[in-house]
Design a protein around this motif. Sequence first.
Motif, PDB file in Angstrom:
ATOM      1  N   LEU A   1      -3.719  -2.776  -9.514  1.00 47.23           N
ATOM      2  CA  LEU A   1      -3.330  -1.891  -8.417  1.00 47.23           C
ATOM      3  C   LEU A   1      -2.743  -0.590  -8.943  1.00 47.23           C
ATOM      4  O   LEU A   1      -2.973   0.478  -8.368  1.00 47.23           O
ATOM      5  CB  LEU A   1      -2.335  -2.605  -7.501  1.00 47.23           C
ATOM      6  CG  LEU A   1      -2.899  -3.776  -6.695  1.00 47.23           C
ATOM      7  CD1 LEU A   1      -1.823  -4.383  -5.820  1.00 47.23           C
ATOM      8  CD2 LEU A   1      -4.096  -3.355  -5.856  1.00 47.23           C
TER       9      LEU A   1
ATOM     10  N   TYR B   1       0.824  -1.207   0.000  1.00 49.63           N
ATOM     11  CA  TYR B   1       0.000   0.000   0.000  1.00 49.63           C
ATOM     12  C   TYR B   1       0.860   1.260   0.000  1.00 49.63           C
ATOM     13  O   TYR B   1       0.598   2.212  -0.742  1.00 49.63           O
ATOM     14  CB  TYR B   1      -0.933   0.010   1.213  1.00 49.63           C
ATOM     15  CG  TYR B   1      -1.535   1.370   1.467  1.00 49.63           C
ATOM     16  CD1 TYR B   1      -2.381   1.964   0.521  1.00 49.63           C
ATOM     17  CD2 TYR B   1      -1.223   2.087   2.615  1.00 49.63           C
ATOM     18  CE1 TYR B   1      -2.908   3.223   0.732  1.00 49.63           C
ATOM     19  CE2 TYR B   1      -1.739   3.352   2.832  1.00 49.63           C
ATOM     20  CZ  TYR B   1      -2.587   3.912   1.882  1.00 49.63           C
ATOM     21  OH  TYR B   1      -3.100   5.164   2.091  1.00 49.63           O
TER      22      TYR B   1
ATOM     23  N   SER C   1      -4.982  -8.315  -1.850  1.00 44.55           N
ATOM     24  CA  SER C   1      -5.479  -7.301  -2.790  1.00 44.55           C
ATOM     25  C   SER C   1      -6.657  -6.537  -2.209  1.00 44.55           C
ATOM     26  O   SER C   1      -6.749  -5.310  -2.342  1.00 44.55           O
ATOM     27  CB  SER C   1      -5.891  -7.972  -4.110  1.00 44.55           C
ATOM     28  OG  SER C   1      -4.811  -8.653  -4.696  1.00 44.55           O
ATOM     29  N   ASN C   2      -7.563  -7.258  -1.561  1.00 43.96           N
ATOM     30  CA  ASN C   2      -8.749  -6.615  -0.982  1.00 43.96           C
ATOM     31  C   ASN C   2      -8.354  -5.580   0.073  1.00 43.96           C
ATOM     32  O   ASN C   2      -8.882  -4.470   0.110  1.00 43.96           O
ATOM     33  CB  ASN C   2      -9.652  -7.686  -0.378  1.00 43.96           C
ATOM     34  CG  ASN C   2     -10.985  -7.117   0.094  1.00 43.96           C
ATOM     35  OD1 ASN C   2     -11.657  -6.401  -0.637  1.00 43.96           O
ATOM     36  ND2 ASN C   2     -11.357  -7.442   1.322  1.00 43.96           N
TER      37      ASN C   2
ATOM     38  N   VAL D   1     -13.838  -3.399  -9.049  1.00 41.36           N
ATOM     39  CA  VAL D   1     -13.108  -4.017  -7.943  1.00 41.36           C
ATOM     40  C   VAL D   1     -13.632  -5.427  -7.682  1.00 41.36           C
ATOM     41  O   VAL D   1     -12.863  -6.384  -7.527  1.00 41.36           O
ATOM     42  CB  VAL D   1     -13.220  -3.158  -6.665  1.00 41.36           C
ATOM     43  CG1 VAL D   1     -12.648  -3.910  -5.460  1.00 41.36           C
ATOM     44  CG2 VAL D   1     -12.500  -1.834  -6.861  1.00 41.36           C
TER      45      VAL D   1
ATOM     46  N   GLN E   1      -6.433   1.920  -0.195  1.00 40.69           N
ATOM     47  CA  GLN E   1      -6.211   2.911  -1.246  1.00 40.69           C
ATOM     48  C   GLN E   1      -7.463   3.746  -1.500  1.00 40.69           C
ATOM     49  O   GLN E   1      -7.408   4.962  -1.610  1.00 40.69           O
ATOM     50  CB  GLN E   1      -5.782   2.197  -2.535  1.00 40.69           C
ATOM     51  CG  GLN E   1      -5.295   3.112  -3.640  1.00 40.69           C
ATOM     52  CD  GLN E   1      -3.934   3.717  -3.315  1.00 40.69           C
ATOM     53  OE1 GLN E   1      -3.167   3.139  -2.567  1.00 40.69           O
ATOM     54  NE2 GLN E   1      -3.667   4.878  -3.867  1.00 40.69           N
TER      55      GLN E   1
ATOM     56  N   ILE F   1      -6.618  -2.569  -1.676  1.00 45.26           N
ATOM     57  CA  ILE F   1      -7.611  -1.785  -2.422  1.00 45.26           C
ATOM     58  C   ILE F   1      -8.450  -0.927  -1.482  1.00 45.26           C
ATOM     59  O   ILE F   1      -8.683   0.260  -1.739  1.00 45.26           O
ATOM     60  CB  ILE F   1      -8.511  -2.721  -3.253  1.00 45.26           C
ATOM     61  CG1 ILE F   1      -7.719  -3.303  -4.432  1.00 45.26           C
ATOM     62  CG2 ILE F   1      -9.750  -1.986  -3.765  1.00 45.26           C
ATOM     63  CD1 ILE F   1      -8.431  -4.431  -5.155  1.00 45.26           C
TER      64      ILE F   1
ATOM     65  N   LEU G   1      -5.521   1.554 -10.016  1.00 42.61           N
ATOM     66  CA  LEU G   1      -6.277   2.053  -8.870  1.00 42.61           C
ATOM     67  C   LEU G   1      -5.564   3.190  -8.148  1.00 42.61           C
ATOM     68  O   LEU G   1      -6.192   4.068  -7.564  1.00 42.61           O
ATOM     69  CB  LEU G   1      -6.531   0.904  -7.888  1.00 42.61           C
ATOM     70  CG  LEU G   1      -7.425   1.196  -6.687  1.00 42.61           C
ATOM     71  CD1 LEU G   1      -8.860   1.414  -7.142  1.00 42.61           C
ATOM     72  CD2 LEU G   1      -7.361   0.045  -5.693  1.00 42.61           C
TER      73      LEU G   1
END
Length: 518
Positions: A404, A319, A359-360, A380, A366, A363, A407
């Motif tokens: 990513l 992140y 990833s979750n 998503v 972010q 995301i 995003l």
Amino acid sequence: MLKVVIVDDEPKLRQGLQTLIPWGQLGFAVAAAAANGQEALTVIEEEDPDLVIADIRMPVMDGLQLIQHLTAARHRTQFIILSGYADFEYAKQAINYGVAGYLLKPVDTKEMVARVKGVRERIEAEQLQRERHQAEIRDRDWLLHRLLVPQDRAGDPARLRSMAAEAGLLWSSYEVIAALPQAAGPGHSDVLRQLADAWRPIIEGEYRGVITLHPPYVVLLLQEPLRGRQRREKLYLELKSAANGLRFTAATGGGTAAAPDKLSPCYLKARESIEQAFFGEKGRLLGPNPPVYPVPDPEWLSGGSSAGERMEQLIFRLYYSLDAGNHAGVRPLIGEAAATFLLQGQDERGVKESFFFLSNAVIHKQIGNSSRKGIGTEAVSRFLNGIYQYEYLVDLLEETHQFLLALAEDGEPGGKEQELKKMISFIHRHYAENLRLDTLAGLLNYSTAYLGQLFKNKTGEYFNTYLDKVRIEKAKELLGQGMKVYEVAERVGYANVNYFHSKFKKYEGRSPSDYKNP
């Protein structure tokens, strides 16, 4: 009874051939008659005749065009050609297609009977040859199945070698390849046969080995070992080209077998490689060794951190790389995450679940700390659910990387100044977390000492001092809201309340309690 179709544009000739020739005595039955080649095509597709008697010249589609079409479609039909004297040169072209006979008009009945008898003998001989060949294949397949998956592991090697010699399978070396069609459902067996039929010309037809079906696999047994990556790649491309769009995963047995009774271990290794295809190289003939991914820090893996703690560290590092605009560092971190999951012994399902969780979390961090609205919840959700659909880990890593990056916030002009601004902003948003200068330095590709000096030049404070001051300012705000001292300590990132007390007094000249109750 064998079937015959008569094709001629002259009605009298068609009728005469049907009535004057003793078809029943010759072992034939007239299935249909047609006036031209185009009409005959429909009839032939319906009746699948053994013999076609066709005039060389007809309207719409002549006899030569009819033969060309049926030959290209791989029909096993025999042909007898009829023509006049003027068409002899034209008819010779049809003879090049291997027609069974050529007769001049007007047709002599005795000559036609003799030709038809010859055709029947030819058909029966070919049928007998096919039956013998099929019997040989059945015997060979039975032996191959016994060699690949022997019922008795302690079978007599000498007996197996003798049987292999009788079947023409006693070679100096063997290479086993297993192929799994990427298809499911009732038509799976058809796909197996289609692949085997597509590959036989380049394997058996070129005397390179034999092919057998061992559902759900097509098994190739090669006489020459595939030494070297180049030969493996060449064979894979040949198989892919011949498959004509049918998708498959193929793997070698990981080595050469020197005798028939040594085939089973190679076959089992090939199957194991296919079962682990998710971790293998895409678009290649798989082997026992999967690709190598970036190795995480050995000290990190050998430390006392739990799997959950390592996951949290991966989430934080990934992140922050996105948030700090260090997009070049994202792909290596994703690869490092994959290596971490593999070293933890996770299987395909486990790796996919870990990437879903990773990833979750990234995301949501972010999105929660960004004003961008470019990618909606539907995109998503589609990405996260798609994680479980990837056939290869390399595709999962690449798509995760691309998503990513898409995003992440659009980066402002780069440089040290911009990185430091983002670093300071990050501290103000994540002061309660376990922020360390060496961790941030690694994410920004700077040495700890160098980044520390840059930070002091920018802020006038050392990193830890600046972080403490941010935390104390937030603590003052929370104390003013009536929160208890130990609650505030935990909320701003101090796990030890006494340590918080000493830091607060250092910067404020009084204790948190005195500040709260002046």
